[in-house]
Design an enzyme around this catalytic site. Structure first.
Site, PDB file in Angstrom:
ATOM      1  N   ASP A 157      -3.428   0.605   5.849  1.00 54.20           N
ATOM      2  CA  ASP A 157      -2.925  -0.603   4.351  1.00 54.20           C
ATOM      3  C   ASP A 157      -2.064  -0.144   4.509  1.00 54.20           C
ATOM      4  O   ASP A 157      -0.769   0.322   4.839  1.00 54.20           O
ATOM      5  CB  ASP A 157      -3.354  -0.010   3.600  1.00 54.20           C
ATOM      6  CG  ASP A 157      -3.788  -0.740   2.145  1.00 54.20           C
ATOM      7  OD1 ASP A 157      -3.551  -1.895   2.594  1.00 54.20           O
ATOM      8  OD2 ASP A 157      -3.001  -0.169   1.211  1.00 54.20           O
ATOM      9  N   TYR A 176       2.623  -6.177   1.945  1.00 54.45           N
ATOM     10  CA  TYR A 176       2.415  -7.248   2.691  1.00 54.45           C
ATOM     11  C   TYR A 176       2.514  -8.649   2.618  1.00 54.45           C
ATOM     12  O   TYR A 176       2.198  -9.159   2.492  1.00 54.45           O
ATOM     13  CB  TYR A 176       1.160  -7.120   3.489  1.00 54.45           C
ATOM     14  CG  TYR A 176       1.406  -6.279   4.913  1.00 54.45           C
ATOM     15  CD1 TYR A 176       2.783  -4.915   5.016  1.00 54.45           C
ATOM     16  CD2 TYR A 176       0.166  -5.465   5.317  1.00 54.45           C
ATOM     17  CE1 TYR A 176       2.467  -3.995   5.974  1.00 54.45           C
ATOM     18  CE2 TYR A 176       0.426  -4.228   6.467  1.00 54.45           C
ATOM     19  CZ  TYR A 176       1.417  -3.400   6.368  1.00 54.45           C
ATOM     20  OH  TYR A 176       1.229  -2.924   7.377  1.00 54.45           O
ATOM     21  N   GLY A 177       2.333  -8.289   0.875  1.00 55.34           N
ATOM     22  CA  GLY A 177       1.282 -10.081   0.224  1.00 55.34           C
ATOM     23  C   GLY A 177       1.972 -10.719  -0.067  1.00 55.34           C
ATOM     24  O   GLY A 177       1.656 -11.666  -0.196  1.00 55.34           O
ATOM     25  N   CYS A 217      -6.849  -3.189   4.045  1.00 55.13           N
ATOM     26  CA  CYS A 217      -6.165  -3.748   3.294  1.00 55.13           C
ATOM     27  C   CYS A 217      -6.301  -5.677   3.963  1.00 55.13           C
ATOM     28  O   CYS A 217      -6.476  -5.866   4.484  1.00 55.13           O
ATOM     29  CB  CYS A 217      -4.741  -3.216   3.884  1.00 55.13           C
ATOM     30  SG  CYS A 217      -3.700  -4.643   3.767  1.00 55.13           S
ATOM     31  N   ASN A 218      -7.017  -6.110   2.303  1.00 51.50           N
ATOM     32  CA  ASN A 218      -6.970  -7.241   2.772  1.00 51.50           C
ATOM     33  C   ASN A 218      -6.798  -8.309   2.933  1.00 51.50           C
ATOM     34  O   ASN A 218      -6.540  -9.327   3.385  1.00 51.50           O
ATOM     35  CB  ASN A 218      -7.249  -7.791   1.545  1.00 51.50           C
ATOM     36  CG  ASN A 218      -8.984  -7.056   0.286  1.00 51.50           C
ATOM     37  OD1 ASN A 218      -9.978  -7.663   0.704  1.00 51.50           O
ATOM     38  ND2 ASN A 218      -8.450  -6.068  -0.323  1.00 51.50           N
ATOM     39  N   THR A 219      -5.351  -7.804   2.863  1.00 46.85           N
ATOM     40  CA  THR A 219      -3.992  -9.051   3.081  1.00 46.85           C
ATOM     41  C   THR A 219      -3.616  -8.724   4.670  1.00 46.85           C
ATOM     42  O   THR A 219      -3.326 -10.251   5.992  1.00 46.85           O
ATOM     43  CB  THR A 219      -2.575  -8.530   2.557  1.00 46.85           C
ATOM     44  OG1 THR A 219      -2.624  -8.280   1.165  1.00 46.85           O
ATOM     45  CG2 THR A 219      -1.508  -9.674   2.871  1.00 46.85           C
ATOM     46  N   CYS A 279      -8.064  -6.614  -2.916  1.00 44.49           N
ATOM     47  CA  CYS A 279      -6.936  -5.672  -2.621  1.00 44.49           C
ATOM     48  C   CYS A 279      -7.068  -4.868  -3.061  1.00 44.49           C
ATOM     49  O   CYS A 279      -7.622  -3.955  -3.849  1.00 44.49           O
ATOM     50  CB  CYS A 279      -5.611  -5.970  -3.721  1.00 44.49           C
ATOM     51  SG  CYS A 279      -4.446  -5.165  -2.775  1.00 44.49           S
ATOM     52  N   THR A 280      -7.222  -3.834  -1.341  1.00 43.44           N
ATOM     53  CA  THR A 280      -7.475  -2.334  -1.965  1.00 43.44           C
ATOM     54  C   THR A 280      -6.153  -1.368  -2.932  1.00 43.44           C
ATOM     55  O   THR A 280      -6.669   0.141  -3.117  1.00 43.44           O
ATOM     56  CB  THR A 280      -7.070  -1.663  -0.846  1.00 43.44           C
ATOM     57  OG1 THR A 280      -6.458  -1.506  -0.176  1.00 43.44           O
ATOM     58  CG2 THR A 280      -8.301  -2.224  -0.020  1.00 43.44           C
TER      59      THR A 280
HETATM   60  N1  DGL Z   1      -3.928  -2.985  -0.264  1.00 44.96           N
HETATM   61  C1  DGL Z   1      -3.259  -4.810   0.169  1.00 44.96           C
HETATM   62  C2  DGL Z   1      -4.419  -4.927   0.265  1.00 44.96           C
HETATM   63  O1  DGL Z   1      -5.526  -4.902   0.110  1.00 44.96           O
HETATM   64  C3  DGL Z   1      -2.423  -5.001  -0.696  1.00 44.96           C
HETATM   65  C4  DGL Z   1      -0.763  -5.407   0.274  1.00 44.96           C
HETATM   66  C5  DGL Z   1       0.085  -5.899  -0.319  1.00 44.96           C
HETATM   67  O2  DGL Z   1       1.201  -4.395   0.686  1.00 44.96           O
HETATM   68  O3  DGL Z   1       0.902  -6.999  -0.728  1.00 44.96           O
HETATM   69  O4  DGL Z   1      -4.370  -6.124   0.019  1.00 44.96           O
END
Ligand code: DGL
Length: 288
Positions: free
Chosen positions: A15, A47-48, A79-81, A193-194
């Site tokens: 993640d 990341y988002g 990680c969804n992103t 988002c996780t």
């Molecule tokens: N845990 C990431 C997700 O599920 C967070 C992404 C980020 O770093 O913004 O999207």
């Protein structure tokens, strides 16, 4: 070049930071005989709010490092992103490896909603991605989705800044509109988002106890199990790795591109495990 994979090889999980621990928690429960390597890319989070190209580069970098350094037998993109931005490139680069991504669980949310209004909290990259927009288009027109990017919330969770977490959760849930069971109100909130399951209590305070919060940790763990068992039967460990019981803490090796002590604290706080996270040094990683 694909390598012969060992049944005892670990499963890679990564993640942008500590959020994927919410998925790892479900994986540890679902797959009691497996070992895991968890990578938190906290030094490069969030990341988002970055470009998709940035997220693709980081995701490929970590996936290569896991495959080369640890000979991982499967990869869970917790990680969804990263999934929204990079799953296609990951599937191309690791065609030989079972790969599990994740997306905001809007379909189960639609099935549960009685008011027909579902709120979705996620990162900007996830919500703007072609992948998520395509998912939305395939949903039945009977349900309305209210989408809210949550800039700053991942950083606040990474830093455990309780004041900021509370302020941002209040701000973003208020921006979504009315919650509850009345006509037109949001009765189901998707945590896309996780990182967000770790602030579920704060979100619940903001939206009220009757609103259902949904995340994808358990479904992703079940899907990983299914993939190893059905498609790759030789990859599913069915017995403990050594005789006797392996302590939970010894089933995971933790790495981070941020501060190891911070990951150790997060692992203790959320998984109740003593971790000795190691640094993910740039030199040890793939540099393509
Ligand atoms: N845990 C990431 C997700 O599920 C967070 C992404 C980020 O770093 O913004 O999207």
């Amino acid at each position: 070049m694909p390598q012969a994979t060992q049944v005892t090889a670990p499963i890679g999980v990564f993640d942008s930071g500590v959020g994927g621990l919410s998925v790892l928690r479900a994986l540890l429960a679902e797959l009691p005989h497996e070992r895991f390597i968890y990578v938190a890319d906290s030094g490069f989070a969030p990341y988002g709010t970055q470009s998709e190209a940035y997220v693709v580069e980081r995701s490929l970098h970590i996936a290569h490092w896991l495959a080369e350094q640890h000979r991982t037998k499967a990869l869970v993109v917790a990680c969804n992103t990263a999934t929204a931005a990079a799953i296609q490139q990951l599937r191309q680069g690791f065609a030989h490896m079972p790969l599990v991504g994740m997306e905001p669980p809007i379909k189960p949310a639609a099935a549960l909603s009685r008011t027909g209004v579902v709120g979705v909290l996620a990162t900007r990259v996830t919500l703007a991605s072609h992948k998520f927009q395509h998912l939305l288009e395939r949903m039945p027109g009977t349900v309305r989705y209210r989408l809210q990017p949550c800039d700053g919330l991942v950083e606040a969770i990474e830093r455990q800044d309780a004041t900021k977490i509370r302020a941002l959760c209040a701000h973003y849930t208020a921006a979504l509109g009315q919650f509850g069971h009345d006509n037109g109100a949001i009765d189901t909130l998707v945590l896309g988002c996780t990182h967000y399951p770790f602030v579920a209590d704060v979100l619940r305070d903001c939206v009220g106890p009757e609103v259902r919060l949904i995340d994808a940790g358990q479904p992703v763990a079940r899907h990983t199990h299914h993939l190893l068992a059905t498609h790759q039967p030789l990859l599913l460990s069915t017995a403990p790795m050594t005789s006797g019981t392996v302590p939970l803490g010894q089933r995971v090796d933790f790495y981070t591109s941020g501060q190891p002590a911070e990951l150790d604290q997060a692992v203790q706080r959320w998984l109740g495990l003593d971790a000795k996270a190691q640094a993910l040094t740039p030199t040890a990683a793939h540099t393509d």
